[in-house]
Design a protein around this motif. Structure first.
Motif, PDB file in Angstrom:
ATOM      1  N   ARG B 226       0.827  -1.210   0.000  1.00  0.00           N
ATOM      2  CA  ARG B 226       0.000   0.000   0.000  1.00  0.00           C
ATOM      3  C   ARG B 226       0.858   1.256   0.000  1.00  0.00           C
ATOM      4  NH1 ARG B 226      -2.369  -3.126   3.792  1.00  0.00           N
ATOM      5  NH2 ARG B 226      -1.721  -1.864   5.552  1.00  0.00           N
ATOM      6  N   PRO B 227       1.647   1.471  -1.062  1.00  0.00           N
ATOM      7  CA  PRO B 227       2.459   2.696  -1.115  1.00  0.00           C
ATOM      8  C   PRO B 227       1.563   3.924  -1.007  1.00  0.00           C
ATOM      9  CG  PRO B 227       2.452   1.548  -3.250  1.00  0.00           C
ATOM     10  CD  PRO B 227       1.783   0.644  -2.267  1.00  0.00           C
ATOM     11  N   ALA B 228       1.975   4.863  -0.141  1.00  0.00           N
ATOM     12  CA  ALA B 228       1.095   5.976   0.187  1.00  0.00           C
ATOM     13  C   ALA B 228       0.933   6.951  -0.972  1.00  0.00           C
ATOM     14  CB  ALA B 228       1.634   6.718   1.413  1.00  0.00           C
ATOM     15  N   ASN B 229       1.880   7.018  -1.861  1.00  0.00           N
ATOM     16  CA  ASN B 229       1.757   7.962  -2.980  1.00  0.00           C
ATOM     17  C   ASN B 229       2.660   7.529  -4.138  1.00  0.00           C
ATOM     18  OD1 ASN B 229       4.381   8.784  -2.441  1.00  0.00           O
ATOM     19  ND2 ASN B 229       3.719  10.456  -1.120  1.00  0.00           N
ATOM     20  N   PRO B 230       2.551   8.185  -5.269  1.00  0.00           N
ATOM     21  CA  PRO B 230       3.318   7.761  -6.448  1.00  0.00           C
ATOM     22  C   PRO B 230       4.823   7.736  -6.186  1.00  0.00           C
ATOM     23  CG  PRO B 230       1.662   9.365  -7.071  1.00  0.00           C
ATOM     24  CD  PRO B 230       1.650   9.300  -5.578  1.00  0.00           C
ATOM     25  N   PHE B 231       5.328   8.606  -5.314  1.00  0.00           N
ATOM     26  CA  PHE B 231       6.755   8.631  -5.043  1.00  0.00           C
ATOM     27  C   PHE B 231       7.215   7.321  -4.411  1.00  0.00           C
ATOM     28  CE2 PHE B 231      10.258   9.367  -2.083  1.00  0.00           C
ATOM     29  CZ  PHE B 231      11.231   9.711  -2.990  1.00  0.00           C
ATOM     30  N   VAL B 232       6.469   6.869  -3.402  1.00  0.00           N
ATOM     31  CA  VAL B 232       6.828   5.614  -2.753  1.00  0.00           C
ATOM     32  C   VAL B 232       6.709   4.463  -3.756  1.00  0.00           C
ATOM     33  CG1 VAL B 232       6.330   4.038  -0.852  1.00  0.00           C
ATOM     34  CG2 VAL B 232       6.022   6.500  -0.538  1.00  0.00           C
ATOM     35  N   ARG B 233       5.651   4.518  -4.574  1.00  0.00           N
ATOM     36  CA  ARG B 233       5.460   3.483  -5.583  1.00  0.00           C
ATOM     37  C   ARG B 233       6.670   3.411  -6.520  1.00  0.00           C
ATOM     38  NH1 ARG B 233       0.058   2.333  -6.855  1.00  0.00           N
ATOM     39  NH2 ARG B 233      -0.297   4.426  -6.106  1.00  0.00           N
ATOM     40  N   SER B 234       7.188   4.589  -6.895  1.00  0.00           N
ATOM     41  CA  SER B 234       8.316   4.591  -7.833  1.00  0.00           C
ATOM     42  C   SER B 234       9.568   3.998  -7.176  1.00  0.00           C
ATOM     43  CB  SER B 234       8.595   6.014  -8.316  1.00  0.00           C
ATOM     44  OG  SER B 234       9.124   6.789  -7.264  1.00  0.00           O
ATOM     45  N   LEU B 235       9.738   4.212  -5.861  1.00  0.00           N
ATOM     46  CA  LEU B 235      10.889   3.625  -5.178  1.00  0.00           C
ATOM     47  C   LEU B 235      10.797   2.106  -5.169  1.00  0.00           C
ATOM     48  CD1 LEU B 235      11.609   5.783  -2.010  1.00  0.00           C
ATOM     49  CD2 LEU B 235      12.955   5.594  -4.091  1.00  0.00           C
ATOM     50  N   ILE B 236       9.581   1.605  -4.930  1.00  0.00           N
ATOM     51  CA  ILE B 236       9.379   0.161  -4.919  1.00  0.00           C
ATOM     52  C   ILE B 236       9.657  -0.413  -6.299  1.00  0.00           C
ATOM     53  CG2 ILE B 236       7.661  -1.674  -4.626  1.00  0.00           C
ATOM     54  CD1 ILE B 236       8.281  -0.382  -2.066  1.00  0.00           C
ATOM     55  N   ALA B 237       9.150   0.279  -7.320  1.00  0.00           N
ATOM     56  CA  ALA B 237       9.314  -0.210  -8.688  1.00  0.00           C
ATOM     57  C   ALA B 237      10.785  -0.359  -9.034  1.00  0.00           C
ATOM     58  CB  ALA B 237       8.628   0.736  -9.667  1.00  0.00           C
ATOM     59  N   ALA B 238      11.609   0.522  -8.461  1.00  0.00           N
ATOM     60  CA  ALA B 238      13.029   0.480  -8.792  1.00  0.00           C
ATOM     61  C   ALA B 238      13.712  -0.766  -8.243  1.00  0.00           C
ATOM     62  CB  ALA B 238      13.724   1.725  -8.253  1.00  0.00           C
ATOM     63  N   THR B 239      13.061  -1.459  -7.271  1.00  0.00           N
ATOM     64  CA  THR B 239      13.763  -2.567  -6.635  1.00  0.00           C
ATOM     65  C   THR B 239      13.909  -3.780  -7.531  1.00  0.00           C
ATOM     66  OG1 THR B 239      11.715  -3.423  -5.740  1.00  0.00           O
ATOM     67  CG2 THR B 239      13.027  -2.015  -4.305  1.00  0.00           C
ATOM     68  N   ASP B 240      13.016  -3.974  -8.524  1.00  0.00           N
ATOM     69  CA  ASP B 240      13.194  -5.183  -9.312  1.00  0.00           C
ATOM     70  C   ASP B 240      14.061  -4.941 -10.548  1.00  0.00           C
ATOM     71  OD1 ASP B 240       9.761  -5.204 -10.557  1.00  0.00           O
ATOM     72  OD2 ASP B 240      11.457  -3.886 -10.930  1.00  0.00           O
ATOM     73  N   ARG B 241      14.752  -3.824 -10.542  1.00  0.00           N
ATOM     74  CA  ARG B 241      15.644  -3.528 -11.656  1.00  0.00           C
ATOM     75  C   ARG B 241      16.644  -4.658 -11.949  1.00  0.00           C
ATOM     76  NH1 ARG B 241      17.995   2.119 -10.772  1.00  0.00           N
ATOM     77  NH2 ARG B 241      16.064   2.795  -9.846  1.00  0.00           N
TER      78      ARG B 241
END
Ligand SMILES: Nc1ncnc2c1ncn2[C@@H]1O[C@H](COP(=O)(O)OP(=O)(O)OP(=O)(O)O)[C@@H](O)[C@H]1O
Ligand SMILES: [Mg+2]
Lengths: 246, 315
Positions: B226-241
């Motif tokens: 449950r990322p609180a906003n798009p910024f947190v979502r983008s950080l999570i997305a970067a993890t499967d790089r």
């Protein structure tokens, strides 16, 4: 190898010459104006050398203390405002030539040791201050911050971290100042301070090249040995902390 | 427990830390993630008062840090600085001994503790203890930095990107050691990292910072699901790089000879396929077999986990 050995050989020669100057008489005789006056004998060369070194120490030790304390102070956040003032002080010391200092101070301090000590003191401030300042103001910030973070007191940080890390540069300045002072101290003999200048002046007044050589070469040799010793010390420090040699 | 209440720092009229609120339960690890310049280091340094806060308070077990002696406060909080900050004129052993010495431990205790800490972080005390920091690799220096911070058994630990220079294998080891040591003496840890994967694996709680504000704080599952906003979502997305990267690399160029057990993988598969098989079947190497080979022939061509990890690393 030769470079390493050179200061030791030179140092040994100085000691030998001071202990038994007559041994060197054959070398100097060709330069003597009078065959009876080869080795300066109005005072023992050993005593003059000691007096010379003492004179240098009396000028440079207080100069070093003052310059290092000033540099340490103005390089920390609270002291930065005093940097211009400190620069003025050390620059005055440098711009007034030692001879002028002698001329100005003899009326106040009289003939003898003190005007010379005064001149050496003023002349030594600038190189020590500027080098120490460079040392204290280029300390790696993360190291000093670590020291604070670990709960060292300000005094502990200064003695255990800042001073040891700045030491190579501080010693660079000290070395410069000492070498300059060793040669400058000879002019003290013009106002009756005891130094190796006495031998040189005697050589000039009686036109005896052998005296001139003894005084001059001895002074230069002392400067070289001191220079090499301090250089060796700072290089060792630098090597230990992995910083490039000067 | 450490309570951070409304903590702010203002530089040149700009709030680089903006009303940060956080509670660090005793014995837990909290990880701060965020982009460069978001105020992570500044927040950390206000806790041991390397930086004075302009607003707000920090309470340790209910006591305001401003009422504590500065040196005493810092000696009980281990601190790992972003670029290790080892004393260059002291040996590794002397560096690690810093705080125990300040606290007046006996010489034998200090010596034993230094050995223990170096061993914990995979540094042979006899080999590395007498070295000077410039004789270490970046990763070794970082581990010494962590060992130094932990040497006096602090009950709180602030770590600013402590494992940034470590390769994935050593980093995983160091993370394990940190967790073990932390459990051992129940330290409360606040750690900063750029690496979301590290945050997810180490943190009991994760705080996400952006432009001086803590935009979300919660357990890893909550941050991921449950990322609180798009910024947190983008950080999570970067993890499967790294996985995306591995999916682009075929494994045939990275086959080595050796033996491995279990079902084989085809040489035209990607490194990502290989990694997922290894994880799924718990193996650290897979036999590589093509269609022509009989399925039960002994395999001499393999792909190893070590190579996959190395190839997935950021360059
Ligand atoms: N002493 C200072 N004076 C002025 N501005 C500062 C100072 N220290 C930090 N800043 C500014 O505050 C902001 C936050 O800095 P901080 O070091 O806390 O960031 P960070 O999140 O740790 O970044 P990084 O991930 O790159 O380490 C930055 O924009 C920085 O430029
Ligand atoms: Mg930072």
């Amino acid at each position: 190898m030769m470079g390493r050995l050179f200061p030791w050989v030179l140092g040994a020669m100085i000691v030998l010459f001071l202990a038994m100057p007559q041994l060197f008489a054959p070398l100097l005789r060709p330069f003597a104006s009078n065959p009876d006056q080869v080795i300066y004998d109005r005072a023992s060369l050993m005593a003059l050398t000691s007096a010379h070194l003492l004179l240098v120490a009396m000028g440079i030790v207080p100069a070093a203390l003052l310059a290092i304390v000033m540099a340490a102070f103005v390089s920390r956040p609270g002291g930065a405002d005093f940097l211009p003032l400190s620069r003025v002080i050390v620059n005055i010391g440098q711009t007034v030539p030692p001879v002028a200092v002698l001329a100005l101070t003899v009326p106040m301090l009289g003939f003898g040791t003190w005007p010379t000590v005064c001149a050496l003191f003023l002349y030594g401030l600038l190189p020590i201050f500027e080098n120490a300042l460079a040392g204290f103001s280029t300390l790696p910030q993360s190291v000093v911050t670590s020291a604070r973070a670990m709960g060292m007191t300000s005094a502990q940080i200064f003695w255990r971290v800042e001073l040891p890390l700045a030491a190579p540069l501080v010693l660079d300045g000290l070395r410069l100042a000492l070498v300059i002072a060793l040669s400058t101290a000879t002019i003290g003999s013009t106002v009756a301070a005891r130094s190796l200048g006495e031998v040189i002046i005697a050589g000039l007044t009686v036109n005896n090249q052998a005296y001139l050589l003894q005084g001059g070469v001895l002074t230069a040799a002392l400067a070289l040995v001191l220079h090499a010793a301090l250089q060796g010390l700072t290089n060792r420090m630098r090597r230990k902390t992995g910083r490039p040699l000067a | 427990m450490i309570e951070i209440k409304g903590l702010s720092k203002i530089y040149n009229g700009e709030r680089v830390v903006d009303h940060a609120d956080m509670q660090l339960e005793t014995g837990t690890i909290t990880v701060i993630v965020g982009t460069s310049g978001s105020g992570k280091s500044t927040l950390l340094r206000m806790i041991n008062r390397l930086i004075d806060a302009d607003e707000g308070t920090v309470l340790i077990d209910g006591q305001d840090t401003r009422d504590m002696g500065l040196d005493a406060l810092r000696r009980r909080i281990g601190y790992v600085i972003q670029d290790h900050g080892l004393f260059p004129h002291w040996t590794v052993a002397r560096n690690v001994a810093t705080v125990p010495k300040l606290l007046g431990w006996s010489a034998p205790d200090i010596k034993a503790r230094v050995r223990e800490m170096l061993e914990t972080f995979q540094l042979d005390p006899d080999r590395y203890g007498p070295r000077f920091p410039h004789e270490l690799s970046g990763g070794q220096a970082q581990r010494v930095g962590v060992a130094r911070a932990l040497a006096a058994r602090p009950d709180m630990l602030l770590m600013d990107e402590p494992f940034g220079a470590l390769d994935p294998v050593i980093r995983a080891q160091a993370q394990d050691e940190l967790r073990t040591v932390q459990k051992q003496f129940g330290a409360t840890v606040l750690m900063v990292t750029h690496d979301m994967a590290e945050a997810l694996s180490l943190g009991d709680k994760i705080a996400v910072m952006n432009a001086g504000k803590i935009v979300q704080i919660g357990p890893p599952e909550e941050i991921v699901t449950r990322p609180a906003n798009p910024f947190v979502r983008s950080l999570i997305a970067a993890t499967d790089r790294p996985f995306r990267r591995l999916a682009l690399i075929g494994l045939e160029d990275h086959i080595v000879s050796g033996t491995a057990q279990g079902p084989a993988i085809a040489p035209d598969a990607s490194l990502a396929d290989a990694l997922s098989q290894m994880i799924w079947s718990g193996r650290d190497a897979l036999p590589v077999v093509d269609a022509q080979t009989a399925p039960d022939a002994p395999a001499h061509k393999i792909i190893t986990l070590r190579d996959v990890l190395r190839l997935g690393q950021a360059q």
